[in-house]
Design an enzyme around this catalytic site. Structure first.
Site, short mmCIF file in Angstrom:
data_model
loop_
_atom_site.label_atom_id
_atom_site.label_comp_id
_atom_site.label_asym_id
_atom_site.label_seq_id
_atom_site.Cartn_x
_atom_site.Cartn_y
_atom_site.Cartn_z
N LYS A 200 11.06 -3.39 6.47
CA LYS A 200 10.77 -4.77 6.91
C LYS A 200 11.52 -5.06 8.21
O LYS A 200 10.96 -5.62 9.15
CB LYS A 200 11.20 -5.82 5.87
N HIS B 140 26.20 12.37 2.30
CA HIS B 140 25.69 13.67 2.76
C HIS B 140 25.16 13.60 4.19
O HIS B 140 24.35 14.43 4.57
CB HIS B 140 24.62 14.17 1.79
N TRP C 168 -6.96 -2.14 17.99
CA TRP C 168 -5.72 -1.39 17.80
C TRP C 168 -6.02 -0.01 18.38
O TRP C 168 -6.80 0.76 17.83
CB TRP C 168 -5.38 -1.29 16.32
N LYS D 68 -2.49 -4.40 10.45
CA LYS D 68 -2.36 -4.67 9.02
C LYS D 68 -3.00 -3.57 8.18
O LYS D 68 -2.47 -3.16 7.17
CB LYS D 68 -3.04 -6.02 8.73
N GLU E 147 12.48 -0.48 1.37
CA GLU E 147 11.57 -1.56 1.76
C GLU E 147 12.28 -2.55 2.69
O GLU E 147 11.69 -3.02 3.68
CB GLU E 147 11.04 -2.26 0.49
N ASN F 118 -14.93 0.06 14.77
CA ASN F 118 -13.65 0.22 14.10
C ASN F 118 -13.65 1.60 13.45
O ASN F 118 -14.54 1.89 12.66
CB ASN F 118 -13.49 -0.88 13.04
N GLY F 119 -12.70 2.45 13.81
CA GLY F 119 -12.66 3.79 13.23
C GLY F 119 -12.45 4.82 14.32
O GLY F 119 -12.07 4.49 15.44
N CYS G 175 -8.31 -2.51 14.05
CA CYS G 175 -9.45 -3.11 14.77
C CYS G 175 -10.17 -4.06 13.82
O CYS G 175 -10.42 -3.75 12.66
CB CYS G 175 -10.46 -2.11 15.29
N GLU H 78 10.01 -3.16 11.26
CA GLU H 78 8.70 -3.67 11.68
C GLU H 78 8.81 -4.97 12.45
O GLU H 78 8.11 -5.19 13.42
CB GLU H 78 7.85 -3.99 10.44
N ARG I 244 -5.41 -7.29 12.31
CA ARG I 244 -5.84 -5.90 12.19
C ARG I 244 -5.58 -5.10 13.47
O ARG I 244 -5.73 -3.88 13.49
CB ARG I 244 -7.33 -5.84 11.87
O1 M6R Z 1 -2.93 -1.81 2.68
P1 M6R Z 1 -1.93 -0.79 2.22
O2 M6R Z 1 -1.02 -1.29 1.19
O3 M6R Z 1 -2.59 0.50 1.80
O4 M6R Z 1 -1.08 -0.46 3.51
C1 M6R Z 1 -0.09 0.52 3.51
C2 M6R Z 1 0.81 0.39 4.71
O5 M6R Z 1 0.08 0.52 5.89
C3 M6R Z 1 1.54 -0.96 4.73
O6 M6R Z 1 2.26 -1.17 3.56
C4 M6R Z 1 2.48 -1.03 5.94
O7 M6R Z 1 3.53 -0.12 5.79
C5 M6R Z 1 2.99 -2.46 6.11
N1 M6R Z 1 3.00 -2.81 7.49
C6 M6R Z 1 4.35 -2.67 5.54
O8 M6R Z 1 4.84 -3.94 5.79
#
Ligand code: M6R
Length: 612
Positions: free
Chosen positions: A489, A508, A74, A607, A485, A100-101, A2, A492, A27
């Site tokens: 990526k 395994h 969000w 984000k 990672e 927000n929260g 948010c 997502e 956000r």
């Molecule tokens: O702001 P942060 O690095 O604490 O965020 C952690 C995760 O939410 C963040 O890395 C998330 O996994 C991303 N969308 C990855 O691309």
């Protein structure tokens, strides 16, 4: 998670707020809304979908006002729809709130309010809170500010809230606990937002509101009070962000811009800290804590998502260089399993945003138990940075694309510096290896720039594999977290199912997935695991899997085995992840774009995850 934004001053407020919402859309983007206070009249407009849909919706409506609040959502409580979009109104329609929260005890509050005859038009916790404030105002015959203060004493959870009041058209109220709030101080005007991006083009002077503070904001006055109604002195800081840093600058997407910024952002994360020629490494943020790190019984890295992957690479680095045991924990799990932690432990919290709720609570509980907390954050002045005893900023600049890219490589660079600094002080590294790694880090930006030249080749590979249903990503040693990672990526950005595994672990279980339809991405640069990973590639080929291999220049073996080969510059294995992740970022980006998806704002994501 948010985005909230507000303006009070002499300008037309709507254009400022809507532009701010566009900047904060990363956000959350389920729905958006604004409340505009024009003299004594409140106009609220809200719409399911992205900010652009709200903009279409308000065409021809009365948008005049010099005080406005806005929200991009969000969803937590209630599906994304017009009804659940913010702002929410009090029962009498005089107060409007964005939030927000999460209000954790909203169920109990709602029950009490229902018994008093309140009716609700949404499923949100936010609507409950604004009704609760109105109820206190009515029963105590007090001001909105006083009612807010009383209400917050009963609220359990995290919030930033903004309130406008029809009966007080020259005042904006704001309060914070656990979610970020920045106030931009202009000449006869104030800007409020979840982060500085909506503010930076108007003023560089900002105040970061602290937990349990309430801001009473007028066009030319800012009063901060704590929850006990005591005046607090606002601490005005200078923003160090340029407008260009938060714009696309000619790229189609923020994600692509941020991938291509990496030679510079990695350089920035090392600048002023690494002097390879002089054989020196300075980390000002850790100066007073290097001894504690050196003597740590154990280092625990807490983080989420991509930052957790950076933490895993750091585990390999720090254990190798410093001979200190390192544990890497999902912040959310660490917090809730009552971990054994205390004096002598050093926690490193890694976070791009510095606002991730799980990471914050994990740090708080470890701090209470006596551990020393170091922050590795990107956003200056963020909650995690402020909660840490000491820390090192990554200086990657604002990361807007929801998928983290440049923040990850900057985290790796900074974590390598921390490992090297402690190893040098502790005497667990030879001078020769120390100098070699300084030289390697000095060269890494140039090598990343070379890896970025592979963009067109990777686009072709993306086209070839974009319709696959699943992907497997494999790596060993330092490249195992890189495989994780790469898989994250792809998931997502393209919504393709992808799994990351240590390559040896494949036997395994995951090997059961392998057939001629499964692309397997191997991160197989030249390192101490090279021979082993070559065998793993053979095992996949023997089962007809399709292999895309990230290899090092000069490799004569893997190109003869893999279906597609992406060749990156050679580097020490400790530094290699900074380079080997680049093709994986590009592969995910191109597959997402080729599938016609919104790579900057992927489905269901936000984000900054400011709820637990
Ligand atoms: O702001 P942060 O690095 O604490 O965020 C952690 C995760 O939410 C963040 O890395 C998330 O996994 C991303 N969308 C990855 O691309």
């Amino acid at each position: 998670m948010c985005g909230i934004v507000a303006y009070i001053g002499k300008r037309e407020a709507y254009p400022v707020v809507i532009k701010g919402l566009r900047r904060l859309e990363y956000r959350g983007y389920d729905s958006a809304g604004v409340a505009l206070l024009n003299g004594g009249k409140l106009n609220v407009y809200k719409k399911k979908g992205k900010v652009a849909e709200l903009e279409d919706h308000v065409v021809g409506k009365d948008l005049h006002s010099v005080l406005a609040i806005g929200h991009t959502r969000w969803a937590t409580h209630g599906e994304p729809c017009d009804r659940n979009a913010h702002p929410h109104l009090s029962g009498d329609g005089k107060l409007a709130m964005v939030h927000n929260g999460i209000i954790e005890n909203y169920g109990q509050l709602k029950k009490e309010l229902l018994s008093k005859g309140h009716q609700f038009s949404s499923d949100t916790d936010t609507e409950v809170l604004i009704h609760f404030i109105q109820e206190i105002k009515k029963s105590n015959q007090c001001s909105t500010e006083e009612a807010l203060r009383i209400a917050l004493k009963r609220v359990v959870g995290a919030y930033v809230i903004l309130i406008v009041d029809e009966d007080n058209p020259d005042t904006l109220l704001a309060a914070r606990k656990g979610s970020p709030l920045v106030i931009g101080v202009g000449k006869g005007e104030h800007f409020l937002a979840s982060d500085a991006s909506p503010i930076v083009e108007y003023t560089k002077e900002v105040v970061y509101v602290n937990d349990y503070e309430i801001a009473i904001v007028k066009a030319d006055e800012l009063i901060l009070k704590n929850i006990s109604n005591e005046i607090q002195t606002p601490y005005i800081q200078k923003l160090d962000v340029e407008l260009a840093a938060i714009e696309k600058g000619g790229y189609d997407h923020f994600m692509l811009k941020e991938i291509f910024e990496q030679p510079q952002t990695i350089f920035d994360s090392l600048r002023g800290r690494l002097d390879a020629k002089a054989g020196k490494l300075t980390l000002g943020g850790l100066r007073e804590h290097t001894d504690l790190l050196k003597e740590a019984k154990r280092i625990i890295i807490v983080a989420c998502g991509t930052s957790w992957h950076a933490g895993l690479v750091a585990e390999y680095m720090i254990e190798e260089l410093c001979r200190i045991p390192v544990e890497v924990e999902y912040a959310s799990e660490f917090r809730y399993r009552n971990p054994v932690v205390g004096k002598g432990d050093v926690i490193i919290a890694v976070s791009q945003s510095g606002e991730t709720a799980d990471t914050l609570v994990a740090m708080e509980s470890a701090k209470e138990k006596g551990a020393i907390i170091l922050g590795v954050c990107n956003v200056v002045g963020s909650s995690i940075a402020r909660l840490s005893h000491a820390g090192v900023y990554t200086h990657a600049g604002p990361e807007i694309g929801v998928a983290s890219t440049k923040a990850f490589t900057a985290q790796l660079a900074v974590l390598a510096l921390i490992g090297l600094k402690v190893a040098m002080e502790k005497g667990t590294i030879t001078e020769q290896r120390f100098q070699h790694l300084l030289d390697e880090l000095e060269d890494v930006s140039d090598k990343v720039a070379i890896a970025l030249e592979l963009n067109e080749q990777i686009k072709k590979i993306a086209d070839k594999y974009k319709d696959a249903r699943d992907f497997l990503y494999l790596g060993r040693g330092y490249n195992f977290p890189v495989a994780l990672e790469g898989a994250l990526k792809l998931k997502e950005i393209s919504y393709i199912h992808a799994e990351g595994y240590p390559a040896a672990e494949m036997k395994h279980g995951p090997i059961a997935l392998v057939d001629e339809n499964l692309p397997v991405v191997f991160v197989a640069t030249k390192d101490s695991y090279y021979e082993k990973i070559v065998s793993n590639i053979q095992e996949i080929k023997a089962r007809k899997g399709m292999v895309i291999a990230i290899t090092t220049e000069g490799d004569q073996v893997i190109p003869g085995m893999a279906d597609d080969v992406i060749v990156v510059p050679e580097a020490d294995e400790l530094v290699a992840p900074i380079i080997s992740v680049i093709p994986l970022q590009l592969l995910a980006y191109h597959i997402g774009v080729l599938k016609g998806l919104d790579v900057d704002k992927p489905r269901n994501l936000a984000k900054s995850v400011t709820v637990e």
